[in-house]
Scaffold this active site. Sequence first.
Site, PDB file in Angstrom:
ATOM      1  CG  HIS A  38      -1.914   1.046   1.307  1.00 17.09           C
ATOM      2  ND1 HIS A  38      -3.150   0.932   0.695  1.00 17.09           N
ATOM      3  CD2 HIS A  38      -1.907   2.255   1.902  1.00 17.09           C
ATOM      4  CE1 HIS A  38      -3.855   2.020   0.924  1.00 17.09           C
ATOM      5  NE2 HIS A  38      -3.128   2.857   1.647  1.00 17.09           N
ATOM      6  CG  ASP A  40      -0.868   5.634   2.604  1.00 14.21           C
ATOM      7  OD1 ASP A  40      -2.011   5.494   2.138  1.00 14.21           O
ATOM      8  OD2 ASP A  40      -0.443   4.982   3.579  1.00 14.21           O
ATOM      9  N   GLY A 149      -3.925  10.968   6.404  1.00 13.64           N
ATOM     10  CA  GLY A 149      -2.823  11.907   6.646  1.00 13.64           C
ATOM     11  C   GLY A 149      -1.635  11.329   7.378  1.00 13.64           C
ATOM     12  N   GLY A 152      -0.404   5.087  12.166  1.00  8.86           N
ATOM     13  CA  GLY A 152      -0.245   4.987  13.611  1.00  8.86           C
ATOM     14  C   GLY A 152      -1.358   5.627  14.433  1.00  8.86           C
ATOM     15  CG  ASP A 178      -5.769   2.968   4.408  1.00  6.80           C
ATOM     16  OD1 ASP A 178      -4.911   2.656   5.260  1.00  6.80           O
ATOM     17  OD2 ASP A 178      -5.558   3.791   3.493  1.00  6.80           O
ATOM     18  N   GLY A 180      -5.637   2.235  11.251  1.00  4.01           N
ATOM     19  CA  GLY A 180      -5.994   1.751  12.589  1.00  4.01           C
ATOM     20  C   GLY A 180      -6.351   0.274  12.666  1.00  4.01           C
TER      21      GLY A 180
HETATM   22  C1  DX5 Z   1      -3.582   7.061   6.423  1.00  6.35           C
HETATM   23  C2  DX5 Z   1      -3.078   6.087   5.391  1.00  6.35           C
HETATM   24  C3  DX5 Z   1      -2.962   4.685   5.862  1.00  6.35           C
HETATM   25  C4  DX5 Z   1      -1.952   4.468   6.941  1.00  6.35           C
HETATM   26  C5  DX5 Z   1      -2.277   3.200   7.669  1.00  6.35           C
HETATM   27  O1  DX5 Z   1      -3.646   8.314   5.835  1.00  6.35           O
HETATM   28  O2  DX5 Z   1      -3.968   6.080   4.296  1.00  6.35           O
HETATM   29  O3  DX5 Z   1      -2.671   3.831   4.760  1.00  6.35           O
HETATM   30  O4  DX5 Z   1      -0.637   4.397   6.466  1.00  6.35           O
HETATM   31  O5  DX5 Z   1      -1.420   3.078   8.746  1.00  6.35           O
HETATM   32  P1  DX5 Z   1      -1.882   2.414  10.109  1.00  6.35           P
HETATM   33  O6  DX5 Z   1      -2.216   0.997   9.812  1.00  6.35           O
HETATM   34  O7  DX5 Z   1      -0.642   2.567  10.954  1.00  6.35           O
HETATM   35  O8  DX5 Z   1      -3.054   3.182  10.629  1.00  6.35           O
HETATM   36 ZN    ZN Z   2      -3.738   4.541   2.717  1.00  3.63          ZN
END
Ligand code: DX5
Ligand code: ZN
Length: 229
Positions: A38, A40, A149, A152, A178, A180
């Site tokens: 994935h 971002d 954004g 974590g 996606d 948490g």
């Molecule tokens: C948030 C991103 C996510 C994030 C997920 O803006 O779109 O893809 O990296 O990371 P975790 O799993 O740590 O919440």
């Molecule tokens: Zn994402």
Amino acid sequence: MFKITRVSPSIIASNWQDKNEVIKTLKELEKSGAHMVHLDVMDGVFVKNKTFDYNYIDFIKNNTNLLLDVHLMVANPENVIDEYIKAGADILTVHYEATKDLQKVLERIKAKGILAGVAIKPKTSTMKLKDILASGLVDVVVVMGVEPGASGQAFIPGSAEKVAEVRELDKNVFISIDGGVNLKNAKILKKFGANILVSGATIFNSKNMKKTIKALKGRILFNGFNSEE
Ligand code: DX5
Ligand code: ZN
């Protein structure tokens, strides 16, 4: 389609700025049962943070066999989607909130033979997707479990129910959750219909990525199928 849970590790939770490290991470993910990676993309406009652009996607494409799950957190994605398709995205997701002409954007993505995704922010109602889902242009709905954004962050309550609402609207679309995602909420998310689990912190902060990915996939029955391959 529901019998397999795909795990999509979110590279921004790793040491992604160090290219040698990223190459090592990708090799490790390939051996750990991840189906895709994935990515971002943040533009500093649609979200406060900035990460990388299509040049980085191109670099990732050249260093892995995993599918590239590209999540565009950018304003007006219609201006940039061609670059991401060229760079090698296999799934290209745009935000419902980021464009005035979602239908046209999805048509352009699908015309290139890759999967088209639509992401919705936590405060965006799933009902907003009703018409576009009916159009058949959406391959993947990305339900955000956090405000886009950063990785974590804590999972926002109610996001699992949004997965169930999307599944109610469309029995066949891939549903990706996606933000948490952790070992505790993965089970209910899959039960409610999610079949792609994006995960950053849970995977990259764990001691054993392979075990964590396996645990995220888990063993649940959904529509009579086992979620494992
Ligand atoms: C948030 C991103 C996510 C994030 C997920 O803006 O779109 O893809 O990296 O990371 P975790 O799993 O740590 O919440
Ligand atoms: Zn994402």
